[in-house]
Design a protein around this motif. Sequence first.
Motif, PDB file in Angstrom:
ATOM      1  N   GLN A 246       0.823  -1.202   0.000  1.00  0.00           N
ATOM      2  CA  GLN A 246       0.000   0.000   0.000  1.00  0.00           C
ATOM      3  C   GLN A 246       0.864   1.261   0.000  1.00  0.00           C
ATOM      4  OE1 GLN A 246      -3.474   0.270  -0.361  1.00  0.00           O
ATOM      5  NE2 GLN A 246      -2.681   2.312  -0.820  1.00  0.00           N
ATOM      6  N   ALA A 247       1.899   1.258   0.835  1.00  0.00           N
ATOM      7  CA  ALA A 247       2.777   2.439   0.881  1.00  0.00           C
ATOM      8  C   ALA A 247       3.448   2.672  -0.464  1.00  0.00           C
ATOM      9  CB  ALA A 247       3.833   2.259   1.976  1.00  0.00           C
ATOM     10  N   ASN A 248       3.897   1.601  -1.100  1.00  0.00           N
ATOM     11  CA  ASN A 248       4.568   1.762  -2.382  1.00  0.00           C
ATOM     12  C   ASN A 248       3.599   2.154  -3.493  1.00  0.00           C
ATOM     13  OD1 ASN A 248       7.184   1.314  -1.474  1.00  0.00           O
ATOM     14  ND2 ASN A 248       6.978  -0.906  -1.626  1.00  0.00           N
ATOM     15  N   ASN A 249       2.383   1.629  -3.452  1.00  0.00           N
ATOM     16  CA  ASN A 249       1.385   2.066  -4.423  1.00  0.00           C
ATOM     17  C   ASN A 249       1.096   3.557  -4.283  1.00  0.00           C
ATOM     18  OD1 ASN A 249       0.700  -0.113  -6.103  1.00  0.00           O
ATOM     19  ND2 ASN A 249      -0.591  -1.046  -4.525  1.00  0.00           N
ATOM     20  N   ASP A 250       1.039   4.040  -3.058  1.00  0.00           N
ATOM     21  CA  ASP A 250       0.814   5.476  -2.837  1.00  0.00           C
ATOM     22  C   ASP A 250       1.965   6.301  -3.410  1.00  0.00           C
ATOM     23  OD1 ASP A 250      -1.536   4.838  -1.550  1.00  0.00           O
ATOM     24  OD2 ASP A 250      -0.728   5.107   0.473  1.00  0.00           O
ATOM     25  N   ARG A 251       3.179   5.825  -3.214  1.00  0.00           N
ATOM     26  CA  ARG A 251       4.343   6.562  -3.700  1.00  0.00           C
ATOM     27  C   ARG A 251       4.443   6.537  -5.229  1.00  0.00           C
ATOM     28  NH1 ARG A 251       9.061   4.871   0.751  1.00  0.00           N
ATOM     29  NH2 ARG A 251       7.773   5.305   2.599  1.00  0.00           N
ATOM     30  N   TYR A 252       3.883   5.494  -5.827  1.00  0.00           N
ATOM     31  CA  TYR A 252       3.944   5.328  -7.281  1.00  0.00           C
ATOM     32  C   TYR A 252       2.809   6.077  -7.989  1.00  0.00           C
ATOM     33  CZ  TYR A 252       4.409   2.664 -11.697  1.00  0.00           C
ATOM     34  OH  TYR A 252       4.586   2.278 -13.003  1.00  0.00           O
ATOM     35  N   ALA A 253       1.858   6.599  -7.237  1.00  0.00           N
ATOM     36  CA  ALA A 253       0.666   7.221  -7.820  1.00  0.00           C
ATOM     37  C   ALA A 253       0.981   8.324  -8.827  1.00  0.00           C
ATOM     38  CB  ALA A 253      -0.240   7.744  -6.707  1.00  0.00           C
ATOM     39  N   PRO A 254       1.966   9.215  -8.592  1.00  0.00           N
ATOM     40  CA  PRO A 254       2.248  10.251  -9.595  1.00  0.00           C
ATOM     41  C   PRO A 254       2.662   9.693 -10.953  1.00  0.00           C
ATOM     42  CG  PRO A 254       3.197  10.856  -7.478  1.00  0.00           C
ATOM     43  CD  PRO A 254       2.741   9.438  -7.340  1.00  0.00           C
ATOM     44  N   VAL A 255       3.368   8.568 -10.957  1.00  0.00           N
ATOM     45  CA  VAL A 255       3.754   7.957 -12.233  1.00  0.00           C
ATOM     46  C   VAL A 255       2.514   7.407 -12.931  1.00  0.00           C
ATOM     47  CG1 VAL A 255       5.217   6.239 -13.350  1.00  0.00           C
ATOM     48  CG2 VAL A 255       6.023   7.413 -11.289  1.00  0.00           C
ATOM     49  N   ARG A 256       1.634   6.765 -12.179  1.00  0.00           N
ATOM     50  CA  ARG A 256       0.386   6.274 -12.767  1.00  0.00           C
ATOM     51  C   ARG A 256      -0.428   7.423 -13.354  1.00  0.00           C
ATOM     52  NH1 ARG A 256      -0.046   3.537  -7.777  1.00  0.00           N
ATOM     53  NH2 ARG A 256      -1.928   4.740  -7.290  1.00  0.00           N
ATOM     54  N   SER A 257      -0.386   8.547 -12.695  1.00  0.00           N
ATOM     55  CA  SER A 257      -1.143   9.711 -13.189  1.00  0.00           C
ATOM     56  C   SER A 257      -0.613  10.190 -14.533  1.00  0.00           C
ATOM     57  CB  SER A 257      -1.093  10.846 -12.165  1.00  0.00           C
ATOM     58  OG  SER A 257      -1.754  10.488 -10.968  1.00  0.00           O
ATOM     59  N   ALA A 315       9.122  12.498 -11.565  1.00  0.00           N
ATOM     60  CA  ALA A 315       8.255  11.716 -10.685  1.00  0.00           C
ATOM     61  C   ALA A 315       9.008  10.541 -10.077  1.00  0.00           C
ATOM     62  CB  ALA A 315       7.035  11.219 -11.463  1.00  0.00           C
ATOM     63  N   LEU A 316       9.869   9.917 -10.863  1.00  0.00           N
ATOM     64  CA  LEU A 316      10.638   8.781 -10.356  1.00  0.00           C
ATOM     65  C   LEU A 316      11.666   9.221  -9.310  1.00  0.00           C
ATOM     66  CD1 LEU A 316      11.240   6.720 -13.616  1.00  0.00           C
ATOM     67  CD2 LEU A 316       9.674   6.197 -11.731  1.00  0.00           C
ATOM     68  N   ALA A 317      12.161  10.437  -9.434  1.00  0.00           N
ATOM     69  CA  ALA A 317      13.111  10.935  -8.431  1.00  0.00           C
ATOM     70  C   ALA A 317      12.467  11.000  -7.054  1.00  0.00           C
ATOM     71  CB  ALA A 317      13.638  12.310  -8.849  1.00  0.00           C
ATOM     72  N   ASP A 318      11.151  11.196  -7.034  1.00  0.00           N
ATOM     73  CA  ASP A 318      10.430  11.248  -5.757  1.00  0.00           C
ATOM     74  C   ASP A 318       9.858   9.890  -5.350  1.00  0.00           C
ATOM     75  OD1 ASP A 318      10.881  13.984  -5.520  1.00  0.00           O
ATOM     76  OD2 ASP A 318       9.071  14.491  -6.647  1.00  0.00           O
ATOM     77  N   PHE A 319       9.974   8.904  -6.241  1.00  0.00           N
ATOM     78  CA  PHE A 319       9.437   7.571  -5.976  1.00  0.00           C
ATOM     79  C   PHE A 319      10.545   6.732  -5.330  1.00  0.00           C
ATOM     80  CE2 PHE A 319       8.624   3.210  -7.990  1.00  0.00           C
ATOM     81  CZ  PHE A 319       7.815   2.792  -6.959  1.00  0.00           C
ATOM     82  N   VAL A 320      10.535   6.697  -4.008  1.00  0.00           N
ATOM     83  CA  VAL A 320      11.528   5.922  -3.256  1.00  0.00           C
ATOM     84  C   VAL A 320      10.783   4.761  -2.613  1.00  0.00           C
ATOM     85  CG1 VAL A 320      13.250   5.964  -1.438  1.00  0.00           C
ATOM     86  CG2 VAL A 320      12.865   8.002  -2.840  1.00  0.00           C
ATOM     87  N   PRO A 321      10.838   3.570  -3.218  1.00  0.00           N
ATOM     88  CA  PRO A 321      10.060   2.444  -2.695  1.00  0.00           C
ATOM     89  C   PRO A 321      10.505   2.045  -1.292  1.00  0.00           C
ATOM     90  CG  PRO A 321      10.835   1.991  -4.929  1.00  0.00           C
ATOM     91  CD  PRO A 321      11.565   3.204  -4.444  1.00  0.00           C
ATOM     92  N   GLN A 322       9.551   1.591  -0.530  1.00  0.00           N
ATOM     93  CA  GLN A 322       9.851   1.073   0.811  1.00  0.00           C
ATOM     94  C   GLN A 322      10.191  -0.394   0.697  1.00  0.00           C
ATOM     95  OE1 GLN A 322       6.836   1.966   3.687  1.00  0.00           O
ATOM     96  NE2 GLN A 322       7.717   0.669   5.280  1.00  0.00           N
ATOM     97  N   GLY A 323      11.288  -0.812   1.350  1.00  0.00           N
ATOM     98  CA  GLY A 323      11.695  -2.196   1.308  1.00  0.00           C
ATOM     99  C   GLY A 323      12.762  -2.462   0.265  1.00  0.00           C
ATOM    100  N   THR A 324      13.370  -3.637   0.330  1.00  0.00           N
ATOM    101  CA  THR A 324      14.411  -4.025  -0.621  1.00  0.00           C
ATOM    102  C   THR A 324      13.785  -4.729  -1.811  1.00  0.00           C
ATOM    103  OG1 THR A 324      14.757  -6.139   0.486  1.00  0.00           O
ATOM    104  CG2 THR A 324      16.124  -4.275   1.188  1.00  0.00           C
ATOM    105  N   VAL A 325      14.507  -4.713  -2.934  1.00  0.00           N
ATOM    106  CA  VAL A 325      14.031  -5.387  -4.135  1.00  0.00           C
ATOM    107  C   VAL A 325      14.778  -6.704  -4.276  1.00  0.00           C
ATOM    108  CG1 VAL A 325      15.664  -4.246  -5.703  1.00  0.00           C
ATOM    109  CG2 VAL A 325      13.511  -5.125  -6.588  1.00  0.00           C
ATOM    110  N   ASP A 326      14.044  -7.723  -4.632  1.00  0.00           N
ATOM    111  CA  ASP A 326      14.627  -9.043  -4.855  1.00  0.00           C
ATOM    112  C   ASP A 326      15.569  -8.999  -6.068  1.00  0.00           C
ATOM    113  OD1 ASP A 326      13.057 -11.669  -6.691  1.00  0.00           O
ATOM    114  OD2 ASP A 326      14.914 -11.806  -5.558  1.00  0.00           O
ATOM    115  N   VAL A 327      16.744  -9.598  -5.974  1.00  0.00           N
ATOM    116  CA  VAL A 327      17.688  -9.580  -7.078  1.00  0.00           C
ATOM    117  C   VAL A 327      17.659 -10.853  -7.897  1.00  0.00           C
ATOM    118  CG1 VAL A 327      19.234  -8.044  -5.850  1.00  0.00           C
ATOM    119  CG2 VAL A 327      19.620 -10.498  -5.721  1.00  0.00           C
ATOM    120  N   PHE A 328      16.745 -11.750  -7.569  1.00  0.00           N
ATOM    121  CA  PHE A 328      16.641 -12.979  -8.375  1.00  0.00           C
ATOM    122  C   PHE A 328      15.394 -12.922  -9.226  1.00  0.00           C
ATOM    123  CE2 PHE A 328      16.852 -17.012  -9.967  1.00  0.00           C
ATOM    124  CZ  PHE A 328      15.894 -17.874  -9.483  1.00  0.00           C
ATOM    125  N   GLY A 329      14.224 -12.955  -8.613  1.00  0.00           N
ATOM    126  CA  GLY A 329      12.969 -12.690  -9.272  1.00  0.00           C
ATOM    127  C   GLY A 329      12.807 -13.342 -10.623  1.00  0.00           C
ATOM    128  N   GLY A 330      12.100 -12.692 -11.525  1.00  0.00           N
ATOM    129  CA  GLY A 330      11.871 -13.248 -12.831  1.00  0.00           C
ATOM    130  C   GLY A 330      11.662 -12.170 -13.856  1.00  0.00           C
TER     131      GLY A 330
END
Length: 332
Positions: A246-257, A315-330
Amino acid sequence: MTALPTRTLGDLTTSAIGVGAMVLSPGMYGEIDDAAGEAALRAAVDAGATLVDTSDGYGPDGHNERLVGRALAPVRDEVVIATKFGFRVPDGEPAHRFEVGLEFGELAVNADPRLVRGYAEQSLRELGTDRIDLYYPHFPDPQVPIEDTVGAVADLIAAGAVRHLGLSNVDAATLRRAHAVHPVSAVQTQWAMWHRPEPDLLDAADELGIGIVAWSPLGSGFLTGAVSGLAADDFRNNIDRFAHLQANNDRYAPVRSIAAELGITPAQLALAWLLARHPHVVPIPGSRTPSHIVENLDAARVRLGDDELARVDAALADFVPQGTVDVFGGAS
């Protein structure tokens, strides 16, 4: 097949956006049946994708390669099949374990050159084809010099079983060492709005004429703007950033806009932005839904002007996601 714009990975030409097949095997984004997976791949090819990425380690016991092989058999000569090796370690062989920053464990690989021909022969059988178009060691083996692994792939290229060499999840120094043994066509690395590669890796690829294949260009689905919750068996529950959804979706909202103002989806904006960042990057988003696959591929036709890119970057400069990103993923 609808034609998409193309890009070059070294001396290999593919559609500007490819498809990551990992999500089409069970155990990744929840359950899926083979009929749905094959339908997704056929939709991708019909929409113009000519690069399909898989691995011997995706799905149980080579499932993903078999799925890809069946789905692409009718159009084999029209597509580039990329696969990776080193995860399905043969019985009796040591698995070389190492930490890669995962929140949920460690990796085990074996890229011993004595095993590489066997890996390739196994993948050729699973894929039902006579050649692998782009072949990567999935991760560099901490116990094996990259020169030795690459030399074994070079032998396969000389024999005609493999057409092009790739590297995956390596640093710039490793890329340079590998390229000195045999030309590398593509280096696969994680690249998305919420995770950037090391600049020196991109610099090395540019200097050596190596293309970039971007895995997880949609942030494991987050950058589509459509993830509000996860099923219990979804592997993304292991990724820290999805624990703060939820926190990250809120932070990403300007990009979605911005995407909404441009009349495109957030996924299309994320992919078009990535294409604009580098002339030889080919994202490989994955999806199980044919309509979403077509939507993703249509991003290859989106052209962002300088002013639009500047707005996104701000917008991305202000988008600082909460938490670490997985480096394996897919590749999704």
